[in-house]
Motif scaffolding. Sequence first.
Motif, PDB file in Angstrom:
ATOM      1  N   ALA A  11      58.842  -5.740   6.440  1.00 29.80           N
ATOM      2  CA  ALA A  11      57.673  -5.029   5.920  1.00 29.80           C
ATOM      3  C   ALA A  11      56.435  -5.357   6.739  1.00 29.80           C
ATOM      4  O   ALA A  11      55.591  -4.522   6.958  1.00 29.80           O
ATOM      5  CB  ALA A  11      57.449  -5.374   4.460  1.00 29.80           C
ATOM      6  N   MET A  12      56.333  -6.592   7.161  1.00 30.31           N
ATOM      7  CA  MET A  12      55.117  -6.986   7.860  1.00 30.31           C
ATOM      8  C   MET A  12      55.022  -6.295   9.212  1.00 30.31           C
ATOM      9  O   MET A  12      53.995  -5.947   9.683  1.00 30.31           O
ATOM     10  CB  MET A  12      55.051  -8.499   8.051  1.00 30.31           C
ATOM     11  N   TYR A  13      56.114  -6.169   9.866  1.00 26.98           N
ATOM     12  CA  TYR A  13      56.049  -5.431  11.136  1.00 26.98           C
ATOM     13  C   TYR A  13      57.424  -4.944  11.516  1.00 26.98           C
ATOM     14  O   TYR A  13      58.421  -5.637  11.269  1.00 26.98           O
ATOM     15  CB  TYR A  13      55.472  -6.305  12.229  1.00 26.98           C
ATOM     16  N   ALA A  14      57.477  -3.781  12.068  1.00 26.53           N
ATOM     17  CA  ALA A  14      58.763  -3.293  12.568  1.00 26.53           C
ATOM     18  C   ALA A  14      58.725  -3.478  14.075  1.00 26.53           C
ATOM     19  O   ALA A  14      57.847  -2.956  14.752  1.00 26.53           O
ATOM     20  CB  ALA A  14      58.947  -1.837  12.185  1.00 26.53           C
ATOM     21  N   THR A  16      54.632  -0.513  15.745  1.00 23.04           N
ATOM     22  CA  THR A  16      55.124   0.770  15.235  1.00 23.04           C
ATOM     23  C   THR A  16      54.838   0.887  13.749  1.00 23.04           C
ATOM     24  O   THR A  16      54.587  -0.100  13.062  1.00 23.04           O
ATOM     25  CB  THR A  16      56.653   0.898  15.408  1.00 23.04           C
ATOM     26  N   ILE A  58      60.284  -9.311   3.873  1.00 23.32           N
ATOM     27  CA  ILE A  58      58.896  -9.619   4.232  1.00 23.32           C
ATOM     28  C   ILE A  58      58.697  -9.318   5.706  1.00 23.32           C
ATOM     29  O   ILE A  58      57.764  -8.671   6.103  1.00 23.32           O
ATOM     30  CB  ILE A  58      58.572 -11.120   4.016  1.00 23.32           C
ATOM     31  N   ARG A  61      50.872  -4.615  14.524  1.00 32.16           N
ATOM     32  CA  ARG A  61      52.177  -3.955  14.529  1.00 32.16           C
ATOM     33  C   ARG A  61      52.203  -2.967  15.690  1.00 32.16           C
ATOM     34  O   ARG A  61      51.196  -2.351  16.020  1.00 32.16           O
ATOM     35  CB  ARG A  61      52.406  -3.210  13.215  1.00 32.16           C
ATOM     36  N   PRO A  91      52.694 -10.275   1.409  1.00 30.83           N
ATOM     37  CA  PRO A  91      52.802 -11.541   0.683  1.00 30.83           C
ATOM     38  C   PRO A  91      51.909 -12.632   1.233  1.00 30.83           C
ATOM     39  O   PRO A  91      51.601 -13.585   0.531  1.00 30.83           O
ATOM     40  CB  PRO A  91      54.281 -11.917   0.860  1.00 30.83           C
ATOM     41  N   ASP A 120      47.829  -3.575  10.472  1.00 30.16           N
ATOM     42  CA  ASP A 120      48.310  -3.011   9.208  1.00 30.16           C
ATOM     43  C   ASP A 120      47.291  -3.223   8.090  1.00 30.16           C
ATOM     44  O   ASP A 120      46.153  -3.610   8.334  1.00 30.16           O
ATOM     45  CB  ASP A 120      49.690  -3.572   8.837  1.00 30.16           C
ATOM     46  N   ALA A 124      59.580  -2.931  17.724  1.00 23.80           N
ATOM     47  CA  ALA A 124      60.271  -2.049  18.656  1.00 23.80           C
ATOM     48  C   ALA A 124      60.946  -2.918  19.704  1.00 23.80           C
ATOM     49  O   ALA A 124      60.602  -4.075  19.855  1.00 23.80           O
ATOM     50  CB  ALA A 124      59.275  -1.099  19.301  1.00 23.80           C
TER      51      ALA A 124
END
Lengths: 574, 442, 386
Positions: free
Chosen positions: C14-17, A474, C11, A472, A306, A466, C19
């Motif tokens: 989705a943008m980052y997971a 992971t 959001i 990111r 987004p 990403d 850890a």
Amino acid sequence: MDLRKSRFGGLNFGRQTAQSTVGYLTRASAIAVIVILNLAGCSAEFGTSDRNGVSALGEPPPVGGPPLVRRLTESQYRATIADIFGPDVPIVARFGRELRADNMIAIGTSKAGISPFSLEQYDNAAAGIVDFIFAPENRARFMTCEPDADSDFDEQCARTTIEHYGSKLFRRPLREEQIARYLEQARRSTELVADYYVGLGLALRGLLSAPEFLFRIEEVDEQNPDSLSAFSKAERLSFFLTNSAPDDALLAAAESGALNTAEGLEQQVERLMSSSKFEQALRAFFADMLEFDLFEDLTKDAQLYPAFSPVVALDAQEQTLKTIVHHLVDQQGDYRDLFTLRETFLTRALGIVYQLPVPTRNGWEQTVFPEDSEYAGIQSHLSFLALHSHPGRSSPSLRGKAIREVFLCQEVPDPPANVVFNALVDTGGNTMPTARDRLHAHNSEPACAGCHKIMDPPGYALENYDGVGTWRDTENGAVIDASGNLDGRPFSSPLEFGEALRDHPETGKCVVERMYRFAVGRDIVWYEREYMDYLIEAFKAREYKVPSLMRDIAMSENFFTIDSDAVRYEGASL
Amino acid sequence: MKTLSRRRFLRGTMKGAAIGVGLPFLDSMLNDSGKAFAATGQRIPVRFGTWIWGCGMIPELWVPKQTGYNYTMPEHLKPVEGYRDKLALLSGFDVKLDGVPNKPHVTGCFGLRTGIPIPDRQVKAPTFDVLIADAIADTRFRSVELSTTGMQRSYSYRDAGSPNPSEVNPLALYHRLFGEGFQDPNQASFTPDPRYMAQQSVLSAVQEERKALMAKVGAADRQRLDEYFTSLRELEQKLALQLQPPAPVKNFVMPEPPEANPVDAEMANVIENHKIMASLLARALQCNQTKVFNVLFSDTTSNLRRPGVSSTHHTLTHEEPIDRELGYQREVAWFAEQSMFAWRDFLDALDSIPEGDGTLLDNCLVLAHSDCSLAHAHAVEGIPVMIAGNAGGRIKTGFHLAGNADPVTRVGLTVQQAMGLNVETWGGLSMATNRTINQLLV
Amino acid sequence: MKKSKAATLSIIAAMYAVAIHAEPRFMQGDAAGFVVSDIKYALGPDASETGACPAGMSKNVVEIYIEEHGIVRGEGETEGDFNRRVRRDSRIYSQSPEGKNYCSFPELAQPDPHFKTVQRSDIKVRGINIDGRASLNDFLDAQGNRGIDNQFFRVVGCSRSFQSEGLSNHFVTTMKTGAWGITIQLSGLDDIKNDNEVKVVIAANADPIQLSAARDALPYATYARSQDPRFRAETTARLVDGVLTSDPVDMRFHKVVNSMILERPLQQARVVATLTEEGLLNGYLAGYTPVEALYDFVYGYRSGKTSEGELSPLRERSANGTAFVLGHTCNGGYYALKEHADGLPDPETGLFTAISTQYEFSAIPAFIVDVETKSLNSELTPGRLL
């Protein structure tokens, strides 16, 4: 998953050719093997200097290529009009998409034509320009003379104007018959509309739509057919170093013959490179090299990304160009450091995607990627990462291919026609959480492995970014493994990958090659290989300073040399 | 020889609409000429107009779920399903406030029409219909403004002190257009603009260099130059059209004076008066009394009323609770839907006039818009916009385009360019833009 | 609120997971910034659910006039004429005999018996126990224990516009247009679960909130705090098992209505909110709003200013229009607020001057900077708000 096709068919072997053909086949395609060996061969051969007795700083005998007809790019058109008529002249036209050939817009200019739609747009732009300069409140700026009455045709005044602007637009003095032709049109038009300025304006509109303006038609010198004519030299030099048409001083140097002397040439080269327009040339080169025109095709999934918007896309390109110009010009920096430098420029819109603070609300913040952030080098900029990804996810293959092709000048062949993708589509599954897992099929399937073994590893290095470039740790819960090997140099993080890219032997050579093609508008001719070696050695010796490279090209004999017998290689390169 | 490659589109496939970065929908590149003239080859003028309805829409019932050409027509737009091919729906384009206080029902409307968000009615620039009229109007009336709820105001401003008032009474409109001073279009004499002749001549002069150039260049380059000269000839042919007289106005029937109808804000009367005035306007356009028009179907603070209900459309938007089952305000939705029926009536009026190979609508560019999206919040984001007609072949329609929070000045810029204005950027301050909506232009 | 919150959550997911790392992504050293992405009054359930308004809901002047005088539509009188008549004639209820409008001068009017308030206290109302005591007038918490201080709910709980389908609790919409905003910054944060010494700065946002194309707030944008010290509050807090509780401090925010700018003070305000690993802050802002100020920003708009800082000419008309449309009277609200005030007693008279008010909010990670910023449009609005 949809692999983007490489931009032209056929095979490209990198800079070596059939000399290195291997006589055996494995289950992998012979082509892939050849490519792999070529790369290895390349690295070994160019690791040293002083080959074949050519001194590192001496230019070999000039070779040159054929004279070309090159269409002006949009930025060149705009810059030329701004230079001749001032930066406030409106240019209202829908410029079409630039043509890429041999991976460069600069080479595409030698192949692009002008369609009816394009010409109509140029004519529209011309109408707007002419309306502006002949508007009563403006015309004093552009005319040095005026008729006795607005409805009268003043031949002397019209001639002066046509000659003055015509020569700037055509980038050489007009022939008498050209002057007479446009003068006659101005006269007839004035009589038809009973208005000198409208009549003269229409003649000027003709000049602005003429092929001599829209195309750079290179000519050989009448006395010396192995060289460009003085005015063609001025043109080639000016568009190379300023991305715009030759200015008065340069045209005068061409006219007087000064440009045919080493001193005269040097004087002009120094002058152009220290002008404020030099930056435009660098921007044009890097926008071409980094394929920013592909941003027009770019879409990102609004739900997954987004924060990505057209504003971010434009800012991303500008960020990279500003970073590059600042480093190469303002700091006179080493080109290779572009892959590791943290200095950059940000806007708030970019800050959301990078997840970094940007205090300046409107406009640009000159800043540095923080030490603990994982961003360094232009390959970590959004302009690279977002461009070479899919709408909904990143792509090691697209990015790896781009690393190879854009920064290392290594061609990657097209995928085979019968590729089966169903093993790769499951992106949410637990069995293949990361891209590396999903692309395993690439590397185990023989028909694919040949190219993917070359293409994917650099892309894996960047998987922590990403599909739009946000960091990111992971993917789908599994930690991302960014380790790998770039042609023998191991890395375990994107930062280390950047250093590997910086130190790769092809990095410096690639930009040399590409800069030369940008300068001449065609691919390198076979016999120019030694000239390439010379430029590469000089680049190294001058600490990889790009302005120095450009000076070396501009000052070299080869730059203006014409070989009219040279056959143009359509689509092939060395 | 065309050496231009085709682009491929990378579209988002998951759930929501993809964000296009200046992408056209059609898989096509540099189109060979947008034919600015009717297929008959005769010169038919292109008209521009705006049509305003007040108090926005109900997003669930107005914004199509899909973008592109194969969208499902949403509930409230079903009345105009018959015009799908001639309509472009533009959702999600915003007036960007960036700090300017939002004066309800004012900032959104003027922001859209002048390109600058203002906190009051002191416009800082002319509305785009005035800019277009200045460029193209060569008719008896520079523009015609009409309003169908009895309110004399319009949203057509030259500057803060010069609004163009609206005609509110059908009979008065009739007399203004077809009463004294009416000019029969087929009696008008035509003199070709000598500029076009001069320009044609100049282009032929440019052609004269052809032989010399061809001799200078290599074989491959000769083909490219040949393409250039072919393009030049096409440009000349387009100019030749301008030297022809405009197409004669066929099928023109002088309208009868309308019946006297009550002029007020009661829905049935408004619909009726709107039909009458639209029909008069269509005739006036047909016979070149004007080329620019502005219709105010309902004011931005919509005073439309239902018989038997004490509140107006506008007060209902603030007063009426959200229906638990529907998820929106039921009465408000009725007015929003009625506005779309009226829009259909307007299109009917233009489309019923045959012209050239098609209808008057084909030679119009009508921009319909509201002042807000969600009236109860006075939201100036996602103001609904529709473009109808084909502007004589200059624009493409038939799709739904999501603006994705782009500034609505992109719309104003694009319609001005479609009408032939030489404008590269439009709008001011936070809404300044130079990004044409390429999907609209041929 | 739910839809947007869910979207923002997804959001972030989705943008980052994220850890489980030593330092969560949203932390910058020992600091963390947030921007409020959603906010509304914390209220109780609708009257239709609880039956807490047996005497009916509040009325506007027209409804009162019709009821008290038994007005009916005459024979042959059109709907439009009738409406105009009752609006005109009911004006006697909205102004003094000298013609002073009661929205602007509510103190000149009488309390309004048609303004209904919540009579019971055995209702579960959202919010916290501000004063730590369980008084008779306090409402019940989710477990049924007495102690929730939310007299604002008592005042508005029987007004139609404050029911869940009404329009009075959607003021976040103007925040999303960028007209105002709230930033929060925590510092001295050593651990995101437990820390008994955290510094908190809550300040008005000087920049418009950044939204995605789907109008959801975007995390990790940068915002400048208002440079006006009146709109900044600094205090200390504790973090216990992920719940942040701050010490009382006076705060002030903006409210924008019909292009008028009003102030929304909250005295002795506390934050009680949970902090998640992704950097989401959700909870309550609770405190006491001075009655006169609350009257202004909910009912009377007496202090409404233009962006130039002058008193707005729209105040009286807007206040009356709002009262009509939302279904209350200005003086009704005024006296109800005074009657149910429960905080900040006047030192001389001992009368309460403020009323317990609670907001529920969500906030997402943001970078808060302390610089002067201004809009590109600032030349249009010289006395800028933003």
